[in-house]
Design a protein around this motif. Structure first.
Motif, PDB file in Angstrom:
ATOM      1  N   GLU A 169       0.754  -1.311  -0.039  1.00 39.20           N
ATOM      2  CA  GLU A 169      -0.067  -0.053   0.133  1.00 39.20           C
ATOM      3  C   GLU A 169       0.841   1.362   0.115  1.00 39.20           C
ATOM      4  O   GLU A 169       1.690   1.582   0.812  1.00 39.20           O
ATOM      5  CB  GLU A 169      -1.052   0.195   1.407  1.00 39.20           C
ATOM      6  CG  GLU A 169      -1.986   1.263   1.126  1.00 39.20           C
ATOM      7  CD  GLU A 169      -2.776   1.231   2.541  1.00 39.20           C
ATOM      8  OE1 GLU A 169      -2.785   0.318   3.332  1.00 39.20           O
ATOM      9  OE2 GLU A 169      -3.338   2.361   2.691  1.00 39.20           O
ATOM     10  N   ARG A 223       0.898   5.748  -0.625  1.00 39.96           N
ATOM     11  CA  ARG A 223       0.186   6.915  -0.764  1.00 39.96           C
ATOM     12  C   ARG A 223       1.104   7.955  -1.038  1.00 39.96           C
ATOM     13  O   ARG A 223       2.310   7.908  -0.478  1.00 39.96           O
ATOM     14  CB  ARG A 223      -0.273   7.189   0.884  1.00 39.96           C
ATOM     15  CG  ARG A 223      -1.287   8.327   1.238  1.00 39.96           C
ATOM     16  CD  ARG A 223      -1.960   8.147   2.531  1.00 39.96           C
ATOM     17  NE  ARG A 223      -0.805   8.345   3.784  1.00 39.96           N
ATOM     18  CZ  ARG A 223      -0.860   8.469   4.731  1.00 39.96           C
ATOM     19  NH1 ARG A 223      -2.127   8.700   5.148  1.00 39.96           N
ATOM     20  NH2 ARG A 223       0.281   8.577   5.624  1.00 39.96           N
ATOM     21  N   ASP A 279      -1.253   5.793  -9.285  1.00 38.79           N
ATOM     22  CA  ASP A 279      -1.249   4.422  -8.401  1.00 38.79           C
ATOM     23  C   ASP A 279       0.179   3.752  -8.317  1.00 38.79           C
ATOM     24  O   ASP A 279       0.390   3.514  -7.037  1.00 38.79           O
ATOM     25  CB  ASP A 279      -2.268   3.407  -8.981  1.00 38.79           C
ATOM     26  CG  ASP A 279      -3.794   3.933  -8.579  1.00 38.79           C
ATOM     27  OD1 ASP A 279      -3.672   4.874  -7.941  1.00 38.79           O
ATOM     28  OD2 ASP A 279      -4.743   3.192  -9.219  1.00 38.79           O
ATOM     29  N   ASP A 282       1.347  13.575   6.852  1.00 38.01           N
ATOM     30  CA  ASP A 282       0.671  13.513   5.625  1.00 38.01           C
ATOM     31  C   ASP A 282       1.545  13.834   4.101  1.00 38.01           C
ATOM     32  O   ASP A 282       2.241  14.924   4.379  1.00 38.01           O
ATOM     33  CB  ASP A 282      -0.650  14.380   5.620  1.00 38.01           C
ATOM     34  CG  ASP A 282      -1.267  14.448   4.383  1.00 38.01           C
ATOM     35  OD1 ASP A 282      -2.221  13.518   4.387  1.00 38.01           O
ATOM     36  OD2 ASP A 282      -1.276  15.313   3.570  1.00 38.01           O
TER      37      ASP A 282
END
Ligand code: MG
Length: 463
Positions: A2, A4, A26, A208
């Motif tokens: 995964e 991000r 992606d 983030d």
């Protein structure tokens, strides 16, 4: 696995046009920094990103390199067709999540030019890519240091770019990802304004990826914003399914080898402006032949005085002041009886000297050293230390009483030839008429006398 990602591009504070382009998808992340002509740089970077995204459809390492070469051909052809775009080119730094033959996944990084990919792992930054630039060639050849390269006036000259020739060599790197890794793809508008250690500190602080990218771009603008700034942050959230591969970096430079800088925000290093603020953003493309002609001249970095620096300076000054005061207290907080100008003398201080504190003369007693019994002279010559001036005076009186006593008992003055015609009594000796009245006999201490005011008249006598 995964992953991000987040990113920001910004025109900066000096240029009118943003010639950087970027991509977040992606499995593919990229930064391109265009150069050349009125519109050229903008077009070159955009065409490159578009072709790369379009052509990278088989998720393996070879496909990524192939997509970059197709982007190169597309830019090159476009420049040949349009005279306004002639000579345009672009850097490309891209990272893709690719599959190996056994079903595992890893990260493939490719690079052409001087955009960069860094990895942040366990708080440490590692530069994965190696710049194709004049100053990197000079640094690799040992002609300049890394610090000099970071501020070199010719650091914007790249030695390889997409679109300049029909074919291009692509550097490729294998990266074995781990959970919590953070990758930064960026144009030189970021790392020319923000030190690698400050980038690391920002990644540590902001979890983030969009927030981190925005903050890094803000810092680059704060540092001057002299070029377009693009920053893509890619986080590995979960590394399940990672392929059994080892990192294969060429020319990797660990942040631990770099100059300690402003992780704590003590200083902000700012480079001198290296590129003209002409709004064109031209990045010259040089050849390796230029490498030997450029002077290895580095401009010093500027440092800002911050409150931390101020506190450090004041604190350090206070410590030095206290140390000097303590040494002075030690050096001056004592007395001794010694010899000055041939006579017994009371000093304030310590025998010899302590650092720059010299002893000072408190009193010349008028007792010549030659009159003092032999047994006392060595002690006086080296300095007989006493805890107070009163104690020093007592010791002088003791010496005086010994001399007077010897004289009254008919002994020859110590150290004088027996044939000496006269001798001089020490001051106040005439007052010692009744030794019992003036001699103190405190148990455990040498006998001392209470000294009356010194007489000035020398008394002569025949022995
Ligand atoms: Mg740039």
């Amino acid at each position: 696995m995964e992953i991000r990602a987040g990113g920001v591009t910004d025109v900066g504070r000096v240029r009118n046009v943003n010639q950087d382009s970027w991509l977040i998808s992606d499995r593919l992340w990229a930064v391109a920094d265009g150069m050349g002509g009125h519109r050229g740089g903008e077009v070159a970077s955009k065409v490159t990103i578009d072709v790369l995204a379009d052509q990278f459809d088989e998720f393996n390492a070879a496909a990524l390199v192939e997509a970059a070469q197709q982007a190169n051909a597309a830019v090159h052809e476009r420049a040949a067709e349009d005279s306004e775009l002639r000579g345009m080119g672009t850097t490309l730094c891209a990272m893709a999540l690719v599959d190996d033959d056994e079903g595992g996944q890893y990260l493939e990084v490719i690079n052409i030019g001087d955009s960069r990919c860094y990895r942040w792992r366990d708080g440490e930054m590692t530069q994965i890519t190696r710049d194709h630039s004049l100053v990197e060639d000079m640094r690799a050849a040992g002609q300049i240091t890394e610090e000099e390269a970071a501020v070199h006036p010719h650091r914007n000259i790249v030695t390889r770019a997409l679109g300049i020739q029909a074919e291009v060599d692509v550097d490729a790197f294998v990266v074995a990802p781990e959970a919590a890794d953070r990758y930064v793809l960026c144009s030189d508008g970021l790392f020319n304004e923000v030190t690698v250690d400050r980038i690391a500190a920002t990644l540590r602080r902001l979890a983030d990826p969009d927030d981190a990218a925005s903050e890094l771009v803000r810092q680059a603008n704060q540092g001057g914003g002299r070029d377009n700034i693009t920053c893509v942050v890619v986080d590995v959230v979960d590394d399940s399914g990672v392929a059994a591969v080892d990192d294969e970096f060429a020319g990797a430079v660990s942040s631990s080898q770099r100059r300690p800088a402003d992780v704590a925000g003590i200083t902000t290093a700012m480079s001198a402006d290296a590129e003209p603020a002409d709004g064109r953003g031209d990045k010259p493309v040089g050849g390796p032949a230029k490498a030997s002609s450029a002077p290895a001249e580095a401009k010093p970095r500027l440092r800002r005085l911050t409150w931390r620096t101020f506190v450090f300076v004041v604190g350090f000054g206070a410590i030095v002041g206290v140390a000097i005061a303590a040494i002075g207290w030690y050096a001056r907080g004592s007395y001794f009886v010694g010899v000055d100008a041939g006579q017994v003398t009371v000093f304030k201080g310590r025998p010899g000297k302590v650092m720059w504190f010299d002893p000072t003369v408190m009193e010349h007693t008028g007792i010549a050293l030659s009159q003092v019994p032999e047994a006392y002279r060595d002690s006086l010559n080296t300095g007989r230390q006493q805890p107070s001036q009163a104690a020093a005076d007592e010791y002088v009186d003791h010496i005086r009483s010994m001399i007077c006593s010897d004289l009254r008992n008919g002994a020859k003055p110590s150290g004088r030839p027996a044939t000496a015609p006269t001798t001089t009594l020490p001051p106040a000796c005439g007052d010692l008429g009744t030794p019992a009245a003036t001699t103190s006999t405190v148990p455990g201490r040498p006998p001392t006398t209470v000294r009356p005011p010194a007489t000035t008249a020398a008394v002569s006598s025949n022995p």
